[in-house]
Design a protein around this motif. Structure first.
Motif, PDB file in Angstrom:
ATOM      1  N   ASP A   1       0.858  -1.186   0.000  1.00 36.56           N
ATOM      2  CA  ASP A   1       0.000   0.000   0.000  1.00 36.56           C
ATOM      3  C   ASP A   1       0.892   1.233   0.000  1.00 36.56           C
ATOM      4  O   ASP A   1       1.893   1.275   0.729  1.00 36.56           O
ATOM      5  N   TYR A   2       0.508   2.200  -0.797  1.00 37.01           N
ATOM      6  CA  TYR A   2       1.306   3.429  -0.903  1.00 37.01           C
ATOM      7  C   TYR A   2       0.676   4.497  -0.010  1.00 37.01           C
ATOM      8  O   TYR A   2      -0.478   4.872  -0.214  1.00 37.01           O
ATOM      9  N   GLY A   3       1.455   4.951   0.976  1.00 34.04           N
ATOM     10  CA  GLY A   3       0.968   5.936   1.941  1.00 34.04           C
ATOM     11  C   GLY A   3       1.038   7.356   1.391  1.00 34.04           C
ATOM     12  O   GLY A   3       1.291   7.552   0.193  1.00 34.04           O
ATOM     13  N   PRO A   4       0.836   8.360   2.266  1.00 37.23           N
ATOM     14  CA  PRO A   4       0.731   9.753   1.795  1.00 37.23           C
ATOM     15  C   PRO A   4       1.909  10.215   0.918  1.00 37.23           C
ATOM     16  O   PRO A   4       1.697  10.868  -0.098  1.00 37.23           O
ATOM     17  N   LEU A   5       3.136   9.862   1.284  1.00 38.83           N
ATOM     18  CA  LEU A   5       4.264  10.287   0.442  1.00 38.83           C
ATOM     19  C   LEU A   5       4.426   9.357  -0.766  1.00 38.83           C
ATOM     20  O   LEU A   5       4.766   9.795  -1.863  1.00 38.83           O
ATOM     21  N   GLY A   6       4.168   8.062  -0.549  1.00 39.81           N
ATOM     22  CA  GLY A   6       4.343   7.083  -1.631  1.00 39.81           C
ATOM     23  C   GLY A   6       3.390   7.305  -2.793  1.00 39.81           C
ATOM     24  O   GLY A   6       3.781   7.198  -3.961  1.00 39.81           O
ATOM     25  N   VAL A   7       2.143   7.643  -2.461  1.00 42.73           N
ATOM     26  CA  VAL A   7       1.173   7.833  -3.553  1.00 42.73           C
ATOM     27  C   VAL A   7       1.582   9.031  -4.404  1.00 42.73           C
ATOM     28  O   VAL A   7       1.457   9.016  -5.638  1.00 42.73           O
ATOM     29  N   GLU A   8       2.134  10.058  -3.768  1.00 37.29           N
ATOM     30  CA  GLU A   8       2.579  11.235  -4.539  1.00 37.29           C
ATOM     31  C   GLU A   8       3.766  10.863  -5.429  1.00 37.29           C
ATOM     32  O   GLU A   8       3.821  11.239  -6.593  1.00 37.29           O
ATOM     33  N   LEU A   9       4.723  10.129  -4.844  1.00 38.84           N
ATOM     34  CA  LEU A   9       5.915   9.753  -5.614  1.00 38.84           C
ATOM     35  C   LEU A   9       5.526   8.874  -6.811  1.00 38.84           C
ATOM     36  O   LEU A   9       5.969   9.104  -7.943  1.00 38.84           O
ATOM     37  N   LYS A  10       4.676   7.879  -6.553  1.00 38.04           N
ATOM     38  CA  LYS A  10       4.275   6.975  -7.654  1.00 38.04           C
ATOM     39  C   LYS A  10       3.532   7.758  -8.739  1.00 38.04           C
ATOM     40  O   LYS A  10       3.789   7.584  -9.934  1.00 38.04           O
ATOM     41  N   ARG A  11       2.624   8.629  -8.332  1.00 37.35           N
ATOM     42  CA  ARG A  11       1.885   9.429  -9.329  1.00 37.35           C
ATOM     43  C   ARG A  11       2.831  10.325 -10.117  1.00 37.35           C
ATOM     44  O   ARG A  11       2.658  10.514 -11.319  1.00 37.35           O
ATOM     45  N   ASN A  12       3.821  10.896  -9.422  1.00 31.46           N
ATOM     46  CA  ASN A  12       4.753  11.772 -10.131  1.00 31.46           C
ATOM     47  C   ASN A  12       5.558  11.001 -11.168  1.00 31.46           C
ATOM     48  O   ASN A  12       5.780  11.475 -12.278  1.00 31.46           O
ATOM     49  N   VAL A  13       5.991   9.781 -10.799  1.00 28.13           N
ATOM     50  CA  VAL A  13       6.736   8.955 -11.760  1.00 28.13           C
ATOM     51  C   VAL A  13       5.842   8.679 -12.975  1.00 28.13           C
ATOM     52  O   VAL A  13       6.247   8.859 -14.131  1.00 28.13           O
ATOM     53  N   MET A  14       4.601   8.285 -12.701  1.00 28.31           N
ATOM     54  CA  MET A  14       3.702   7.921 -13.803  1.00 28.31           C
ATOM     55  C   MET A  14       3.323   9.158 -14.634  1.00 28.31           C
ATOM     56  O   MET A  14       3.230   9.083 -15.861  1.00 28.31           O
ATOM     57  N   ASN A  15       3.133  10.293 -13.968  1.00 27.37           N
ATOM     58  CA  ASN A  15       2.796  11.513 -14.713  1.00 27.37           C
ATOM     59  C   ASN A  15       3.959  11.983 -15.592  1.00 27.37           C
ATOM     60  O   ASN A  15       3.742  12.476 -16.699  1.00 27.37           O
ATOM     61  N   GLU A  16       5.183  11.825 -15.080  1.00 26.73           N
ATOM     62  CA  GLU A  16       6.339  12.214 -15.892  1.00 26.73           C
ATOM     63  C   GLU A  16       6.442  11.335 -17.133  1.00 26.73           C
ATOM     64  O   GLU A  16       6.780  11.791 -18.219  1.00 26.73           O
ATOM     65  N   TRP A  17       6.166  10.051 -16.950  1.00 28.36           N
ATOM     66  CA  TRP A  17       6.196   9.113 -18.086  1.00 28.36           C
ATOM     67  C   TRP A  17       5.124   9.518 -19.114  1.00 28.36           C
ATOM     68  O   TRP A  17       5.375   9.605 -20.300  1.00 28.36           O
ATOM     69  N   TRP A  18       3.929   9.819 -18.599  1.00 27.44           N
ATOM     70  CA  TRP A  18       2.818  10.175 -19.505  1.00 27.44           C
ATOM     71  C   TRP A  18       3.142  11.463 -20.264  1.00 27.44           C
ATOM     72  O   TRP A  18       2.869  11.592 -21.451  1.00 27.44           O
ATOM     73  N   ARG A  19       3.740  12.400 -19.518  1.00 22.75           N
ATOM     74  CA  ARG A  19       4.077  13.683 -20.142  1.00 22.75           C
ATOM     75  C   ARG A  19       5.066  13.456 -21.284  1.00 22.75           C
ATOM     76  O   ARG A  19       4.862  13.940 -22.401  1.00 22.75           O
ATOM     77  N   SER A  20       6.123  12.683 -21.022  1.00 22.99           N
ATOM     78  CA  SER A  20       7.150  12.531 -22.055  1.00 22.99           C
ATOM     79  C   SER A  20       6.693  11.589 -23.173  1.00 22.99           C
ATOM     80  O   SER A  20       7.087  11.751 -24.317  1.00 22.99           O
ATOM     81  N   MET A  21       5.839  10.601 -22.847  1.00 24.49           N
ATOM     82  CA  MET A  21       5.464   9.610 -23.871  1.00 24.49           C
ATOM     83  C   MET A  21       4.229  10.028 -24.665  1.00 24.49           C
ATOM     84  O   MET A  21       4.076   9.626 -25.817  1.00 24.49           O
ATOM     85  N   VAL A  22       3.319  10.799 -24.034  1.00 26.89           N
ATOM     86  CA  VAL A  22       2.054  11.116 -24.718  1.00 26.89           C
ATOM     87  C   VAL A  22       1.919  12.624 -24.973  1.00 26.89           C
ATOM     88  O   VAL A  22       1.847  13.057 -26.126  1.00 26.89           O
ATOM     89  N   HIS A  23       1.936  13.417 -23.910  1.00 26.36           N
ATOM     90  CA  HIS A  23       1.633  14.841 -24.080  1.00 26.36           C
ATOM     91  C   HIS A  23       2.661  15.590 -24.921  1.00 26.36           C
ATOM     92  O   HIS A  23       2.306  16.503 -25.654  1.00 26.36           O
ATOM     93  N   GLU A  24       3.914  15.227 -24.798  1.00 21.54           N
ATOM     94  CA  GLU A  24       4.929  15.992 -25.516  1.00 21.54           C
ATOM     95  C   GLU A  24       5.287  15.383 -26.865  1.00 21.54           C
ATOM     96  O   GLU A  24       6.360  15.651 -27.409  1.00 21.54           O
ATOM     97  N   ARG A  25       4.398  14.524 -27.400  1.00 21.30           N
ATOM     98  CA  ARG A  25       4.695  13.906 -28.697  1.00 21.30           C
ATOM     99  C   ARG A  25       3.474  14.018 -29.612  1.00 21.30           C
ATOM    100  O   ARG A  25       2.336  13.964 -29.157  1.00 21.30           O
ATOM    101  N   GLU A  26       3.773  14.119 -30.896  1.00 28.05           N
ATOM    102  CA  GLU A  26       2.668  14.142 -31.868  1.00 28.05           C
ATOM    103  C   GLU A  26       2.266  12.736 -32.263  1.00 28.05           C
ATOM    104  O   GLU A  26       1.193  12.532 -32.814  1.00 28.05           O
ATOM    105  N   ASP A  27       3.170  11.749 -32.033  1.00 25.01           N
ATOM    106  CA  ASP A  27       2.952  10.428 -32.616  1.00 25.01           C
ATOM    107  C   ASP A  27       2.543   9.352 -31.609  1.00 25.01           C
ATOM    108  O   ASP A  27       2.571   8.170 -31.941  1.00 25.01           O
ATOM    109  N   VAL A  28       2.180   9.742 -30.380  1.00 26.76           N
ATOM    110  CA  VAL A  28       1.724   8.729 -29.409  1.00 26.76           C
ATOM    111  C   VAL A  28       0.440   9.220 -28.739  1.00 26.76           C
ATOM    112  O   VAL A  28       0.338  10.390 -28.360  1.00 26.76           O
ATOM    113  N   VAL A  29      -0.541   8.304 -28.619  1.00 25.58           N
ATOM    114  CA  VAL A  29      -1.803   8.646 -27.957  1.00 25.58           C
ATOM    115  C   VAL A  29      -2.026   7.680 -26.791  1.00 25.58           C
ATOM    116  O   VAL A  29      -1.376   6.636 -26.713  1.00 25.58           O
TER     117      VAL A  29
END
Ligand code: ATP
Length: 481
Positions: free
Chosen positions: A45-73
């Protein structure tokens, strides 16, 4: 395996891994699932700090793989899928690990992960308090007691099975997905046609996957419920090799840009005998964990294997139509074909462990500091709390009110700021260092006079005065640096 090497690895692992596990529990990053009932093995289980860290890792991945590219959805598919999917993909018949029992200590383990020995060499192990010697008949021994006295290998399917509906029957069986990838293949044409995409393009997805792992190990490194971040990049078949190199480099650099030390990372090409039967090339992006180099992410050229299998099993055409290509058989304009797929498949929860290990640091006491400190040098974009706002003394209502106003300014700008007025300022700094908070703002008597605060930097503990009016912008700029 020499005993000496084994010992030093375990010692080292106990050192750093134990510290990470203890820090995660103490500071509310990660707890064992169902702890008050003795704990459920292999779920966390991810506690108050863990949930933020995990979300940040996943959001950074989404940003670089989806939002900042024209060729990935993006895609967010269901965890339960038709069982036909797993039949076609080969997971029902082939997604298994070779399972072995040790006849001496009764340990059950994965043959492919067991310590290697040379066949025919004499192996020493302990049995009922006595030292015994025996020749190894296989190229591995028991990871627990080192014995070569082992059962036959059995295939063990890793998928969790359940059923839909009130009556359990063959038709009601469903499986929890063991990877997110298959949803991208079965939705290939849905996404391509509705979004009018042309090759090359990718479909990305993040989310939970489940594997009934025989050996759960190294805290969250290998668990039965975990999160993945996967992308399927569809391209022309003869471009597969080029795109494999491209994605291997992109993914390697992503970890480095987020602060992972380059010397702890490597991209290792698979040996021919290691390659999955359908893959035309594969790299493992590996990290130097306390127990040695091990996988963080796989980047594979999966050819047209998956699309071909689903096309055959479903009876639905999954070919891509390229109006600009000429059909070599008919000489006519327009060609239908199955694209190749390059897949960067990363573990989100495994990345969380890697970033924690890589960021962990202990500083001994120094001339300017009586006490040593534990500091998590997380990249500011990954840090669970970006900025802590600390009134120097809590008895002064003017200071606490001002600090609360500043915190609200950060919240308005979508920055996770934390207000803390408890304990002496030194202890509050120490708590933030351990949580990985890159910036602390201290509100003191001078703030009331000139509307400035002290900003303290986590990494070098440097302090300087800045205007309250520019505080949000200063932190935003540093996070984006
Ligand atoms: P391993 O060899 O470590 O079992 P794998 O090659 O089976 O991994 P993939 O199927 O390629 O892994 O999955 C992609 C990624 O998902 C892995 O690189 C890893 O980061 C993550 N992953 C896979 N299994 C687990 C697990 N049981 N727990 C946590 N993360 C996992």
């Amino acid at each position: 395996m020499g005993n000496k090497k084994k010992k030093s690895r375990i010692d080292e692992e106990h050192g750093l891994m134990q510290k990470i596990v203890a820090l995660c529990k103490r500071r509310g990053f990660i707890f064992q699932s169902s702890e008050i009932y003795g704990g459920l093995k292999s779920a966390y289980d991810y506690g108050p700090l863990g949930v933020e860290l995990k979300r940040n890792v996943m959001n950074e991945w989404w940003r670089s793989m989806v939002h900042e590219r024209e060729d990935v959805v993006g895609l967010d598919a269901s965890i339960m899928m038709s069982s036909e999917v797993w039949k076609a993909s080969g997971h029902l018949s082939g997604f298994s690990d070779p399972l072995v029992d040790c006849k001496i200590c009764k340990a059950r383990f994965r043959a492919d992960k067991a310590p290697k020995v040379e066949v025919g060499t004499e192996v020493t192990f302990r049995q009922q308090g006595k030292t015994v010697k025996q020749k190894a008949e296989r190229d591995y021994v028991c990871p627990e007691c080192g014995s070569p006295v082992l059962s036959e290998e059995r295939a063990f399917n890793l998928m969790f099975k359940t059923s839909i509906g009130p009556v359990e029957s063959d038709d009601s069986v469903v499986y929890l997905r063991p990877e997110t990838a298959q949803a991208m293949f079965v939705n290939f044409l849905n996404v391509q046609q509705t979004y009018r995409l042309r090759l090359p393009f990718g479909i990305a997805q993040q989310g939970k996957s489940f594997r009934n792992e025989i050996t759960v190990e190294h805290f969250i490194f290998r668990s039965c419920e975990f999160e993945q971040m996967e992308m399927e990049f569809f391209c022309e078949p003869d471009q597969g090799e080029k795109w494999l190199e491209y994605w291997k480099n992109e993914r390697f650099n992503w970890y480095v840009e987020l602060g992972c030390k380059k010397e702890n990372l490597r991209a290792r090409p698979h040996e021919p005998d290691e390659l999955a039967h359908y893959a035309a090339g594969c790299y493992d992006i590996e990290y130097q964990y306390p127990w040695g180099w091990d996988e963080l992410e796989g980047v594979a050229n999966r050819t047209d294997y998956d699309l071909a299998k689903h096309q055959e099993a479903s009876g639905k055409k999954l070919t891509y139509f390229d109006p600009l290509k000429t059909n070599p058989q008919t000489g006519k304009q327009g060609l239908h074909y199955l694209p190749y797929v390059i897949e960067p498949a990363a573990g989100a929860t495994r990345s969380v462990l890697m970033f924690l290990l890589d960021a962990y640091d202990e500083e001994p006491p120094s001339e300017s500091r009586k006490e040593g400190r534990v500091v998590l040098r997380l990249h500011p974009r990954l840090a669970p709390i970006k900025v802590a706002v600390l009134p120097l003394v809590k008895k002064d209502a003017g200071l606490t009110e001002k600090a609360r106003q500043i915190v609200k300014q950060f919240w308005k700008n979508s920055i996770n700021a934390f207000y803390d007025e408890k304990d002496a300022i030194g202890r509050r700094y120490a708590r933030q260092d351990e949580a990985g908070t890159p910036f602390c703002l201290t509100v003191d008597g001078q703030t009331k006079e000139d509307d400035t605060v002290t900003i303290r930097y986590r990494d070098d503990m440097r302090q300087e005065r800045i205007d309250v009016a520019t505080a949000v912008q200063t932190v935003v700029d540093k996070i984006r640096e």
